[in-house]
Scaffold this motif. Structure first.
Motif, PDB file in Angstrom:
ATOM      1  N   GLY A   1      -5.435  -3.512   7.576  1.00 13.62           N
ATOM      2  CA  GLY A   1      -6.289  -2.641   8.525  1.00 13.62           C
ATOM      3  C   GLY A   1      -7.183  -1.816   7.677  1.00 13.62           C
ATOM      4  N   GLU A   2      -6.783  -1.452   6.312  1.00 14.37           N
ATOM      5  CA  GLU A   2      -7.316  -0.662   5.440  1.00 14.37           C
ATOM      6  C   GLU A   2      -8.077  -1.395   4.069  1.00 14.37           C
ATOM      7  N   PHE A   3      -7.357  -2.106   3.670  1.00 16.47           N
ATOM      8  CA  PHE A   3      -7.721  -3.068   2.485  1.00 16.47           C
ATOM      9  C   PHE A   3      -7.591  -4.655   2.677  1.00 16.47           C
ATOM     10  N   VAL A   4      -8.233  -5.105   2.025  1.00 19.99           N
ATOM     11  CA  VAL A   4      -7.710  -6.675   2.012  1.00 19.99           C
ATOM     12  C   VAL A   4      -7.708  -7.042   0.659  1.00 19.99           C
ATOM     13  N   VAL A   5      -6.473  -7.654   0.263  1.00 20.00           N
ATOM     14  CA  VAL A   5      -6.397  -7.654  -1.073  1.00 20.00           C
ATOM     15  C   VAL A   5      -6.779  -9.114  -1.477  1.00 20.00           C
ATOM     16  N   GLU A   6      -7.498  -9.175  -2.681  1.00 22.83           N
ATOM     17  CA  GLU A   6      -8.158 -10.303  -3.048  1.00 22.83           C
ATOM     18  C   GLU A   6      -7.617 -10.944  -4.132  1.00 22.83           C
ATOM     19  N   ARG A   7      -7.139 -10.329  -5.388  1.00 22.29           N
ATOM     20  CA  ARG A   7      -6.520 -11.185  -6.236  1.00 22.29           C
ATOM     21  C   ARG A   7      -5.784 -10.097  -7.389  1.00 22.29           C
ATOM     22  N   LEU A   8      -5.099 -10.896  -8.201  1.00 23.12           N
ATOM     23  CA  LEU A   8      -4.627 -10.084  -9.143  1.00 23.12           C
ATOM     24  C   LEU A   8      -5.304  -9.573 -10.343  1.00 23.12           C
ATOM     25  N   LEU A   9      -5.321  -8.374 -10.864  1.00 21.14           N
ATOM     26  CA  LEU A   9      -6.243  -8.044 -11.742  1.00 21.14           C
ATOM     27  C   LEU A   9      -5.304  -7.726 -13.253  1.00 21.14           C
ATOM     28  N   GLY A  10      -4.354  -7.447 -13.330  1.00 14.47           N
ATOM     29  CA  GLY A  10      -3.397  -7.178 -14.577  1.00 14.47           C
ATOM     30  C   GLY A  10      -2.006  -6.724 -14.112  1.00 14.47           C
ATOM     31  N   ARG A  11      -1.093  -6.804 -15.021  1.00 13.24           N
ATOM     32  CA  ARG A  11       0.056  -6.470 -14.570  1.00 13.24           C
ATOM     33  C   ARG A  11       0.973  -5.914 -16.037  1.00 13.24           C
ATOM     34  N   ILE A  53      -3.883   7.803  -1.550  1.00 16.35           N
ATOM     35  CA  ILE A  53      -2.596   7.959  -2.082  1.00 16.35           C
ATOM     36  C   ILE A  53      -1.877   7.822  -0.646  1.00 16.35           C
ATOM     37  N   PRO A  54      -1.187   6.827  -0.224  1.00 17.57           N
ATOM     38  CA  PRO A  54      -0.463   7.075   0.897  1.00 17.57           C
ATOM     39  C   PRO A  54       0.753   7.908   0.977  1.00 17.57           C
ATOM     40  N   LYS A  55       0.858   8.245   2.379  1.00 18.76           N
ATOM     41  CA  LYS A  55       1.900   9.371   2.487  1.00 18.76           C
ATOM     42  C   LYS A  55       3.338   8.705   2.647  1.00 18.76           C
ATOM     43  N   SER A  56       3.359   7.718   3.170  1.00 20.33           N
ATOM     44  CA  SER A  56       4.724   6.800   3.182  1.00 20.33           C
ATOM     45  C   SER A  56       4.489   5.381   3.349  1.00 20.33           C
ATOM     46  N   GLY A  57       5.483   4.549   3.479  1.00 21.86           N
ATOM     47  CA  GLY A  57       5.467   3.160   3.300  1.00 21.86           C
ATOM     48  C   GLY A  57       6.542   2.605   2.605  1.00 21.86           C
ATOM     49  N   LYS A  58       6.528   1.259   2.520  1.00 25.73           N
ATOM     50  CA  LYS A  58       7.773   0.508   1.738  1.00 25.73           C
ATOM     51  C   LYS A  58       7.333   0.399   0.370  1.00 25.73           C
ATOM     52  N   VAL A  77       0.406  -0.880  -7.887  1.00 24.58           N
ATOM     53  CA  VAL A  77       1.543  -0.702  -7.075  1.00 24.58           C
ATOM     54  C   VAL A  77       2.802  -0.724  -7.936  1.00 24.58           C
ATOM     55  N   LEU A  78       3.624  -0.103  -7.492  1.00 27.13           N
ATOM     56  CA  LEU A  78       4.944  -0.043  -8.334  1.00 27.13           C
ATOM     57  C   LEU A  78       5.727  -1.069  -7.913  1.00 27.13           C
ATOM     58  N   PRO A  79       5.992  -2.158  -8.450  1.00 30.00           N
ATOM     59  CA  PRO A  79       7.102  -3.300  -8.299  1.00 30.00           C
ATOM     60  C   PRO A  79       8.306  -2.896  -7.518  1.00 30.00           C
ATOM     61  N   PRO A  80       8.889  -3.350  -6.464  1.00 32.04           N
ATOM     62  CA  PRO A  80      10.115  -2.838  -5.673  1.00 32.04           C
ATOM     63  C   PRO A  80      11.216  -2.711  -6.830  1.00 32.04           C
TER      64      PRO A  80
END
Length: 598
Positions: free
Chosen positions: A51-61, A119-124, A83-86
């Motif tokens: 609803g906010e962004f559409v993920v297109e592809r991986l840039l780097g890790r 910066i999201p306030k909450s989420g998984k 993103v910080l991996p789970p």
């Protein structure tokens, strides 16, 4: 885990390769490292930002975070989502460091610092959206071009310094200034990224103790020592290492172990820049050397002052501003003696010179007499060799060594008497001074790993800074498991030489394997199935039940048919089966909506 550049094995959590210096952290390098897809993380992120962004592809890790390219649906622009991996969210320190990076960069509103959009306030998941820079990192540029001209370096350095100075004015020290954290777009605009280990002055550290943080190749001596309080001079030193690398194409200090690099940062001078890059203006060399001063007070007052001096020296060959030190108090000047006293001093001096000349003549006659003694035993071959290698008491070098070891106003008279036996004893070799003499050259040997054996002209040596006599020399470095390194060089008196001993690991012998066995060992190419079910139901692939899920991402063999079974868990819905045949390497999205049962 192997380095993407030289394939050297490196620790799993390493931020850099010890062998070639490549940055393997991947925190901010966009497209720098070979990409390893993570469909599961990508699907979770897509669900999180729906609803906010559409993920297109991986840039780097890298070891700490993963960066994806996404599109902002509201503003219709491309962004980079970090993103910080789970699997890393179990450590509270990493979570707080990740949040602090976003907050720190968000508070620094500067054209040369990457802006934070969301910066999201909450989420998984822990993530934030930032500006997507269409370009490449300075590490990519140096990897491709090895070194840069002074003019081009002078266009990059001030922009980085401007961003760091702005952070310093807000009491924030970056602590990880390196080429991988400097992005350059197609216009040459520079953006500083990765404030993940930046620290506000006076803020409590996130580590249990003041441990070393940063990339060792670019850390300042005070950072290597783990000092609690760092200033902007620490970032200036790291910027000086970058300037050294841009001009010479080499790092000033290298080593296999971190402790080797830290020791060199704290105690060793860098190899002369004008030796690695002949033709550089001396003013520019002095500017870089001052930026790499071991003591923070000996560096420039600020990073912008360092960059301004660098640009001025690169453009006009200007001389670097000297290091301002407190002048020593002037020595009291003795009053001029009266005229009669000066006449007495002059006569005394002439008399002393005459006496010294007479003593010298007597010594010369005494030496000739001692040599002409008939019963003097012939010296052995070992004594002759020692006499050739050791200057005699009457030679210039022996006199120079004697005067250097004594005060200038003291003259040691020769012995009153000597026997031929004592003359033979003077042929024994005396220890040579370690300092550089006008007849010698100095060789800086870098990159020698622990356990390696260094030989100079067939003789084993233990130091990495070698004194050479003028002429031809052969240097070799050997180590078990590595290919030997050898170099032949010519040294002139007074030369300052630098060499990097690069030894590559010896590949193990290959065992011949039949072609049929190779085909059996090669796994079939894989494909990715992304299955979305509405409402949630039990998902099975090829009769393997994955339980009740709304979204399932699973890897299957490419080029083969796979049966997907959707078993409803709620009453009123009918089971649904379908078959898909993905092509090798493809990602296939299957959306299934269950219908009511008749």
């Amino acid at each position: 885990m192997n380095c993407y550049r030289c394939a050297t094995p490196i620790p799993e959590k390493a931020r850099y390769c010890f062998a070639c210096g490549a940055d393997v952290s991947g925190d901010t390098a966009q497209g720098m490292h070979p990409l390893q897809r993570d469909p599961e993380l990508e699907a979770k992120l897509a669900e999180e930002v729906e609803g906010e962004f559409v993920v297109e592809r991986l840039l780097g890790r890298g070891g700490m975070a993963v960066v994806f390219l996404a599109r902002d649906l509201q503003l219709d622009r491309k962004v980079a989502i970090k993103v910080l991996p789970p699997e890393l969210t179990y450590g509270q320190g990493l979570i707080e460091r990740f949040k602090r990076e976003a907050r720190t960069a968000a508070t620094l509103d500067h054209p040369h610092i990457v802006p934070i959009y969301r910066i999201p306030k909450s989420g998984k998941l822990f993530w934030f959206a930032m500006k997507y820079i269409v370009g490449e990192s300075l590490a990519d540029v140096l990897e491709r071009e090895k070194s840069l001209t002074a003019d081009r370096s002078a266009t990059i350095l001030p922009q980085v310094a401007d961003a760091l100075e702005f952070a310093h004015q807000h009491a924030i020290i970056h602590r990880d200034v390196k080429p991988a954290n400097v992005m350059i777009d197609s216009r040459g605009w520079v953006t500083v990224t990765d404030f993940g280990i930046a620290k506000a002055v006076g803020l409590q550290s996130l580590t249990s103790s003041e441990a070393m943080v940063g990339t060792p190749y670019y850390m300042s001596p005070e950072q290597c020592a783990g000092k609690k309080t760092l200033t902007g001079a620490s970032d200036q030193y790291s910027l000086g290492v970058m300037a050294y690398q841009m001009l010479s194409g080499q790092l000033p200090f290298t080593g296999v172990a971190t402790v080797d690099i830290i020791k060199q940062h704290c105690f060793d001078p860098p190899p002369p820049l004008d030796v690695l890059r002949p033709g550089l203006p001396q003013g520019l060399v002095k500017v870089v050397e001052r930026g790499l001063a071991k003591v923070p007070e000996d560096r420039f007052a600020s990073v912008t002052e360092f960059a301004a001096a660098f640009s001025a020296a690169a453009g006009a060959g200007a001389t670097a501003p000297p290091i301002v030190r407190k002048p020593a108090p002037p020595r009291p000047r003795a009053a001029a003696p009266p005229r009669r006293a000066r006449r007495s001093i002059l006569l005394g001096t002439l008399g002393g010179l005459a006496t010294i000349g007479l003593v010298g003549a007597l010594v010369w006659v005494w030496k000739g007499t001692a040599v002409s003694v008939a019963h003097l035993p012939a010296p052995s071959s070992a004594q002759v060799d020692s006499a050739a290698a050791t200057p005699t008491p009457g030679s210039d070098s022996a006199a120079t060594q004697q005067l250097d070891a004594q005060p200038a106003a003291t003259l040691t008279p020769p012995p009153a008497a000597a026997t031929p036996v004592e003359t033979t004893r003077t042929l024994k070799s005396a220890p040579q001074p370690a300092r550089l003499t006008p007849r010698e050259a100095r060789l800086f040997l870098r990159g020698v790993s622990e356990g390696a054996t260094v030989t100079l002209d067939g003789r084993q040596v233990r130091d990495s800074v070698l004194l050479l006599r003028a002429g031809r020399h052969e240097v070799t470095v050997t180590k078990p498991g590595f290919a030997p390194w050898a170099d032949t060089l010519w040294a002139d008196a007074g030369d300052q030489l630098a060499r990097w001993a690069v030894s590559l690991p010896v590949a193990p012998a290959r065992v011949a394997v039949p072609e049929s066995a190779l085909r059996a060992q090669v796994p079939p190419p894989e494909s990715v199935l992304r299955i979305q079910v509405q409402p949630p139901a039990r998902i099975a692939i090829d009769k393997v039940d994955f339980g009740e899920q709304r979204t399932l991402v699973h890897t299957v063999a490419g080029g083969a048919s796979h049966l997907i079974s959707i078993v409803p868990v709620r009453a009123g819905y009918a089971r649904k089966d379908t078959t898909v045949t993905p092509r090798p390497g493809d990602t296939v999205t299957v959306r299934i909506r269950l219908e009511g049962s008749p």
